[in-house]
Write a protein that holds these residues in place. Structure first.
Motif, short mmCIF file in Angstrom:
data_model
loop_
_atom_site.label_atom_id
_atom_site.label_comp_id
_atom_site.label_asym_id
_atom_site.label_seq_id
_atom_site.Cartn_x
_atom_site.Cartn_y
_atom_site.Cartn_z
N SER A 66 18.17 -29.98 45.89
CA SER A 66 18.24 -31.44 45.95
C SER A 66 17.97 -32.00 44.57
O SER A 66 17.07 -31.53 43.87
CB SER A 66 17.22 -31.99 46.95
OG SER A 66 17.23 -33.42 46.94
N ALA A 67 18.75 -33.00 44.18
CA ALA A 67 18.62 -33.54 42.84
C ALA A 67 17.32 -34.29 42.62
O ALA A 67 16.88 -34.48 41.48
CB ALA A 67 19.79 -34.48 42.54
N THR A 68 16.68 -34.74 43.69
CA THR A 68 15.44 -35.51 43.56
C THR A 68 14.19 -34.70 43.87
O THR A 68 13.08 -35.22 43.75
CB THR A 68 15.48 -36.72 44.50
OG1 THR A 68 15.65 -36.27 45.86
CG2 THR A 68 16.62 -37.64 44.13
N ARG A 69 14.35 -33.47 44.28
CA ARG A 69 13.19 -32.65 44.63
C ARG A 69 12.90 -31.66 43.51
O ARG A 69 13.80 -30.99 43.02
CB ARG A 69 13.45 -31.90 45.93
CG ARG A 69 12.24 -31.11 46.46
CD ARG A 69 12.64 -30.35 47.69
NE ARG A 69 13.69 -29.38 47.38
CZ ARG A 69 14.59 -28.96 48.25
NH1 ARG A 69 14.60 -29.45 49.47
NH2 ARG A 69 15.50 -28.08 47.90
N GLY A 70 11.68 -31.58 43.13
CA GLY A 70 11.31 -30.64 42.09
C GLY A 70 11.26 -29.21 42.60
O GLY A 70 11.27 -28.94 43.80
N GLY A 71 11.22 -28.29 41.67
CA GLY A 71 11.14 -26.89 42.05
C GLY A 71 12.50 -26.23 42.05
O GLY A 71 13.54 -26.89 42.07
#
Length: 316
Positions: A66-71
């Motif tokens: 996901s572009a907005t989720r880190g990791g």
């Protein structure tokens, strides 16, 4: 033992030819080397702009990125593809896209060929008419969408004003499920019918005149000339135009975004617009990448089947 012969002369205009010139850069490069040197920048740009994003999307389609989720992204393998192919919502969007593609391309083909046939029969003003009909195709889809959005407005649109002056009721063109998709088809037909017309006109003007002369000598009817001379010779070229238009209509996004935003409800939400919502509103980048890869595969498979039909038609 005699002295060696000097390589130069006393005359300034005379050049010694015994010593070969030093090899330069142009002599080191062969024709193949020059071709590679000139093609490499364009090839690298093509790889960077087309091939690499496609391979990167293929990689992301097997992950939960996901572009907005880190990791880091985790591999989910074929879960994205399974969820897409078994989703009832995707089936509904695919059916909407199919209705749009078939309706728009069929209407454009009939109108484009008819207009081209009528223009080809004229001897005066053919160039002016062709130029006027090509104007909608030269406009941007965003401009066309905004133009028709104002025209189809339920309260202040020109279309409803004309219907009101004729004593007919107003129609909510873009806010009713029954008319929203029809409005999209009409707007796309208005813009891209000139494309079909242009290709059909090129085919009509390329038909040998001696065939019509022979038919007139045999007193053949107008329908006979159209059925057995005009249509068979123009049909293969027309099918190529239909292929291009079907591919463009399959990935329609601009008009949907400007006119209806997929509404009312999801009645005009095509696959391309649905991918946009999944990627940039839901930020499910992995799922959106799987959508894109599946759409590319569908287009490639259908195009290959279509080209085989064209080759078979050419052989026959």
């Amino acid at each position: 033992m005699s002295d060696p012969v000097p390589l130069t002369t006393d005359h300034p205009g005379q050049v010694a030819s015994a010593t070969p010139p030093a090899p330069g850069w142009s002599r080191r490069l062969s024709d193949r080397g020059l071709a590679v040197a000139f093609i490499s920048p364009a090839l690298l740009l093509l790889l960077a702009m087309s091939v690499f994003p496609l391979l990167w999307a293929l990689y992301l389609s097997f992950t939960d990125y996901s572009a907005t989720r880190g990791g880091p992204a985790h591999f989910v393998w074929f879960e994205n593809y399974t969820a897409i192919l078994t989703s009832a919502q995707v089936h509904l969007r695919a059916f909407t896209t199919l209705i749009y593609v078939v309706g728009a391309v069929a209407l454009q083909t009939v109108l484009g060929f008819t207009i081209a046939y009528l223009i080809s029969r004229r001897t005066h003003g053919r160039g002016l008419l062709t130029t006027l009909f090509l104007v909608p195709m030269m406009l941007s889809q965003v401009v066309v969408g905004l133009f028709w959005k104002f025209m189809l407005d339920a309260q202040f649109g020109v279309i409803n004003s004309m219907l009101g002056s004729l004593g007919l009721g107003q129609v909510e063109w873009l806010t009713r499920q029954r008319t929203a998709l029809i409005s999209l088809i009409v707007v796309d037909t208005w813009q891209w019918t000139p494309f079909i017309m242009l290709i059909a006109l090129a085919g009509l003007t390329a038909v040998p005149k001696y065939l019509y002369e022979a038919a007139s000598i045999d007193r053949a009817s107008e329908w006979f000339r159209f059925r057995f001379i005009t249509l068979p010779l123009v049909w293969p070229l027309l099918l190529i135009a239909v292929l291009f238009r079907a591919i463009e209509a399959f990935r329609l996004f601009d008009l949907v975004y400007i006119l209806t935003s997929g509404g009312p409800g999801v009645s005009t939400e095509t696959l391309s617009f649905h991918v946009y919502k999944v990627a940039f509103l839901g930020f499910n980048t992995g799922t959106a990448s799987a959508y894109g890869i599946l759409m590319v595969v569908i287009v490639i498979v259908l195009t290959q089947l279509y080209l085989r039909y064209l080759n078979k038609l050419k052989e026959d």
